[in-house]
Design an enzyme around this catalytic site. Structure first.
Site, PDB file in Angstrom:
ATOM      1  N   TYR A   1       1.378   2.747  13.352  1.00  0.00           N
ATOM      2  CA  TYR A   1       1.459   1.418  13.960  1.00  0.00           C
ATOM      3  C   TYR A   1       1.630   1.432  15.252  1.00  0.00           C
ATOM      4  O   TYR A   1       0.923   0.821  16.136  1.00  0.00           O
ATOM      5  CB  TYR A   1       2.191   0.502  13.115  1.00  0.00           C
TER       6      TYR A   1
ATOM      7  N   SER B   1       1.778  -5.310  20.017  1.00  0.00           N
ATOM      8  CA  SER B   1       3.167  -5.329  19.560  1.00  0.00           C
ATOM      9  C   SER B   1       4.314  -4.839  20.508  1.00  0.00           C
ATOM     10  O   SER B   1       3.893  -3.963  21.414  1.00  0.00           O
ATOM     11  CB  SER B   1       3.326  -4.415  18.303  1.00  0.00           C
TER      12      SER B   1
END
Length: 228
Positions: free
Chosen positions: A143, A127
């Site tokens: 995350y 990400s």
């Protein structure tokens, strides 16, 4: 004929990757915790698979050893997200996210090492939130930090296996209209759809290992960058 393993195929980008590879005549091992929604895809073998469970890894190794013999491309697309404020984040929450996003990826790669060739390619789907200097968002501590760890893992493994292979690269994606994006940012609509991102990843995984190794590549059209 190339053999492809894709994790996290129950929806979003992973599902579209399975469809894309099937349409282009590849042999695909599809891995996700639930059944594959798309049925009747040519060349696709689906396995219900939990990347954090040893039993799943053993079953996968047996399948590859007995039927496929080699793996040309591994796309580590499976990911897990929790949206929780830092003050409420528990150690169990962190373990839960890291088990899938980091530790599970490590275990999977270790299990598949005997089946990779020098020119095999491991693509870790990360990400943009895991890249220093990108926009960060409250609630995504577990995350984003796990995806940062995945990016560093990519660089280290590329160095460790630079002589023998496989090649390792990380694609740090920006926002894509997936269930995970909706969980992180309810109501937000991205400019990119899963099938469009799957097409990009397909081309990169197939054609870029001769040019890139150990690279963490941001894939985002937004500024400031928005997390996947």
């Amino acid at each position: 004929m190339k053999n492809i393993i894709i994790t996290g195929t129950s929806s979003g980008i992973g599902l579209e990757l399975v469809k894309t590879y099937s349409e282009n005549g590849y042999k695909v091992i599809s891995l996700s915790r639930s059944d594959l929604p798309a049925k009747g895809l040519i060349g696709v073998e689906h396995m219900n698979f939990d990347i954090s469970k040893k039993e799943s890894l053993v079953n996968l190794v047996n399948l590859v050893k007995n039927k496929y013999k080699k793996i040309d491309i591994l796309i580590n697309n499976a990911g897990k997200l929790i949206n929780k404020s830092f003050k409420d984040l528990s150690k169990d929450d962190l373990y839960d996210i890291y088990d899938v996003n980091v530790f599970g990826v490590i275990s999977l790669i270790q299990c598949l090492l005997p089946f990779f060739k020098k020119d095999s390619h491991v693509v870790n789907i990360s990400s943009i939130g895991g890249i220093p200097g990108s926009s960060k968002f409250p609630g995504l501590t577990a995350y984003s930090s796990s995806k940062g760890a995945l990016n560093i893992l990519t660089e280290v493994l590329a160095e460790e296996f630079k002589e023998s292979g496989p090649k390792f690269n990380s694609l740090s994606l920006g926002s894509v209209n997936t269930p995970m994006l909706n969980k992180a940012f309810p109501g937000y609509k991205a400019q990119v759809n899963p099938n469009e991102m799957a097409s990009f990843i397909f081309d990169f995984a197939n054609n870029s290992s001769k040019v890139f190794n150990g690279k963490v590549i941001p894939v985002s059209s937004s500024n400031p960058w928005i997390i996947l």
